[in-house]
Scaffold this motif. Structure first.
Motif, mmCIF file in Angstrom:
data_model
loop_
_atom_site.group_PDB
_atom_site.id
_atom_site.type_symbol
_atom_site.label_atom_id
_atom_site.label_comp_id
_atom_site.label_asym_id
_atom_site.label_seq_id
_atom_site.Cartn_x
_atom_site.Cartn_y
_atom_site.Cartn_z
ATOM 1 N N UNK A 1 -12.771 49.016 -17.454
ATOM 2 C CA UNK A 1 -11.525 48.574 -16.845
ATOM 3 C C UNK A 1 -11.358 47.073 -17.076
ATOM 4 N N UNK A 2 -10.142 46.682 -17.403
ATOM 5 C CA UNK A 2 -9.795 45.274 -17.475
ATOM 6 C C UNK A 2 -8.613 45.030 -16.544
ATOM 7 N N UNK A 3 -8.524 43.820 -16.009
ATOM 8 C CA UNK A 3 -7.399 43.423 -15.175
ATOM 9 C C UNK A 3 -6.690 42.231 -15.810
ATOM 10 N N UNK A 4 -5.352 42.198 -15.701
ATOM 11 C CA UNK A 4 -4.601 41.080 -16.289
ATOM 12 C C UNK A 4 -4.671 39.840 -15.412
ATOM 13 N N UNK A 5 -4.692 38.692 -16.061
ATOM 14 C CA UNK A 5 -4.757 37.409 -15.372
ATOM 15 C C UNK A 5 -3.657 36.510 -15.919
ATOM 16 N N UNK A 6 -2.852 35.947 -15.026
ATOM 17 C CA UNK A 6 -1.845 34.965 -15.435
ATOM 18 C C UNK A 6 -2.546 33.631 -15.639
ATOM 19 N N UNK A 7 -2.458 33.106 -16.853
ATOM 20 C CA UNK A 7 -3.090 31.823 -17.172
ATOM 21 C C UNK A 7 -2.136 30.667 -16.911
ATOM 22 N N UNK A 8 -0.903 30.824 -17.347
ATOM 23 C CA UNK A 8 0.113 29.787 -17.157
ATOM 24 C C UNK A 8 1.485 30.410 -17.350
ATOM 25 N N UNK B 1 0.992 34.276 -22.597
ATOM 26 C CA UNK B 1 0.506 35.660 -22.495
ATOM 27 C C UNK B 1 -0.541 35.812 -21.397
ATOM 28 N N UNK B 2 -0.663 37.037 -20.901
ATOM 29 C CA UNK B 2 -1.716 37.358 -19.954
ATOM 30 C C UNK B 2 -3.069 37.357 -20.651
ATOM 31 N N UNK B 3 -4.127 37.198 -19.871
ATOM 32 C CA UNK B 3 -5.493 37.358 -20.357
ATOM 33 C C UNK B 3 -6.067 38.592 -19.672
ATOM 34 N N UNK B 4 -6.718 39.462 -20.427
ATOM 35 C CA UNK B 4 -7.342 40.657 -19.852
ATOM 36 C C UNK B 4 -8.840 40.423 -19.713
ATOM 37 N N UNK B 5 -9.365 40.591 -18.487
ATOM 38 C CA UNK B 5 -10.790 40.387 -18.235
ATOM 39 C C UNK B 5 -11.417 41.692 -17.767
ATOM 40 N N UNK B 6 -12.584 42.023 -18.330
ATOM 41 C CA UNK B 6 -13.317 43.202 -17.871
ATOM 42 C C UNK B 6 -13.693 43.050 -16.407
ATOM 43 N N UNK B 7 -13.643 44.188 -15.688
ATOM 44 C CA UNK B 7 -13.967 44.173 -14.268
ATOM 45 C C UNK B 7 -14.425 45.561 -13.842
ATOM 46 N N UNK C 1 -16.811 46.008 -7.149
ATOM 47 C CA UNK C 1 -17.976 45.293 -6.641
ATOM 48 C C UNK C 1 -18.164 43.936 -7.288
ATOM 49 N N UNK C 2 -17.557 43.722 -8.451
ATOM 50 C CA UNK C 2 -17.658 42.411 -9.106
ATOM 51 C C UNK C 2 -16.695 41.438 -8.444
ATOM 52 N N UNK C 3 -17.017 40.134 -8.489
ATOM 53 C CA UNK C 3 -16.235 39.155 -7.712
ATOM 54 C C UNK C 3 -14.789 39.017 -8.195
ATOM 55 N N UNK C 4 -13.912 38.807 -7.216
ATOM 56 C CA UNK C 4 -12.497 38.569 -7.467
ATOM 57 C C UNK C 4 -12.100 37.257 -6.796
ATOM 58 N N UNK C 5 -11.016 36.667 -7.274
ATOM 59 C CA UNK C 5 -10.484 35.454 -6.659
ATOM 60 C C UNK C 5 -8.960 35.555 -6.608
ATOM 61 N N UNK C 6 -8.345 34.738 -5.780
ATOM 62 C CA UNK C 6 -6.894 34.743 -5.662
ATOM 63 C C UNK C 6 -6.265 34.012 -6.849
ATOM 64 N N UNK C 7 -5.354 34.721 -7.528
ATOM 65 C CA UNK C 7 -4.671 34.126 -8.656
ATOM 66 C C UNK C 7 -3.226 33.813 -8.307
ATOM 67 N N UNK C 8 -2.373 33.765 -9.311
ATOM 68 C CA UNK C 8 -0.952 33.509 -9.113
ATOM 69 C C UNK C 8 -0.362 34.594 -8.215
ATOM 70 N N UNK D 1 -5.288 39.344 -6.509
ATOM 71 C CA UNK D 1 -6.701 39.242 -6.850
ATOM 72 C C UNK D 1 -6.922 39.479 -8.342
ATOM 73 N N UNK D 2 -7.748 38.627 -8.950
ATOM 74 C CA UNK D 2 -8.084 38.732 -10.370
ATOM 75 C C UNK D 2 -9.589 38.519 -10.521
ATOM 76 N N UNK D 3 -10.193 39.017 -11.607
ATOM 77 C CA UNK D 3 -11.636 38.813 -11.799
ATOM 78 C C UNK D 3 -12.000 37.332 -11.867
ATOM 79 N N UNK D 4 -13.064 36.967 -11.168
ATOM 80 C CA UNK D 4 -13.524 35.576 -11.200
ATOM 81 C C UNK D 4 -14.098 35.218 -12.565
#
Length: 209
Positions: free
Chosen positions: A96-103, A107-113, A116-123, A127-130
């Motif tokens: 599984x990957x989750x999309x992350x807004x970089x700016x 374009x979005x960045x896709x990070x494997x997740x 149970x793996x850590x998440x952080x608050x994004x835009x 929640x997005x992968x840390x």
């Protein structure tokens, strides 16, 4: 055929292209507000039942996920919550990957997740992968605010998925997911809008090109 509650641009036939981008932009703003309001008004039980139907439709459409990377999303503002389905993907040998807004306007960045793996608050406080390796997924599952018969998706207006799909070197299988009540006659697509390969809702397994 348009879904119930469809609100075409005043003075224009359903599906007719408009040269007035401002007209379309204003119409999209109104439709986003209406459709998000409809899904937020659902009870938790109704939303969960519809989400189970969507997950079953994704199973039929995608088939075995073994050895494949599937991009999902963290649910936001009443979107179908596919986190339980993501666990099944991993158990079946997928990732599984989750999309992350970089700016903004990037374009979005896709990070494997994995759960149970850590998440952080994004835009937007989503929640997005840390951490997690940046990848290009084989399957992109994107939430829709609205959709039409040509498989164009109405999103939140930032253009992130369209921009991302246009920039990817890999051509993933693109699936929009949403509630059947989000169907529109047309989203009045712009040149930069990218159609999904399929749309999965709680009332139909998929509609593919």
């Amino acid at each position: 055929m348009a879904g119930k509650g469809t609100n075409p641009i005043p003075g224009r036939p359903d599906g007719a292209p408009s040269e007035l981008s401002q007209d379309i932009s204003q119409w999209r703003v109104g439709e986003r507000k209406r459709l998000i309001g409809l899904r937020l008004a659902m009870s938790a039980d109704e939303r969960a039942s519809k989400t189970r139907a969507i997950a079953a439709g994704l199973d039929r459409l995608i088939g075995s996920p073994q050895g494949r990377i599937v991009s999902l999303y963290w649910p936001f503002r009443g979107e179908p919550d596919l986190r339980e389905w993501s666990t099944k993907i991993i158990e079946a040998g997928g990732q599984i990957a989750l999309p992350v807004v970089i700016a903004k306007a990037q374009p979005l960045e896709f990070r494997l997740w994995a759960p149970g793996e850590p998440l952080e608050r994004g835009v937007w406080n989503i929640l997005v992968p840390s951490s997690g390796r940046v990848v290009e997924p084989d399957v992109v599952v994107a939430p829709v605010v609205g959709f039409d018969a040509a498989n164009y998706r109405l999103g939140y207006g930032g253009g992130f998925y369209d921009r991302t799909l246009a920039a990817m070197t890999k051509r993933p299988f693109k699936v929009g997911v949403g509630y059947a009540g989000a169907r529109l006659a047309t989203i009045h697509p712009h040149a930069q809008d990218i159609a999904m390969d399929a749309i999965v809702t709680d009332e139909r397994g998929s509609h593919e090109h």
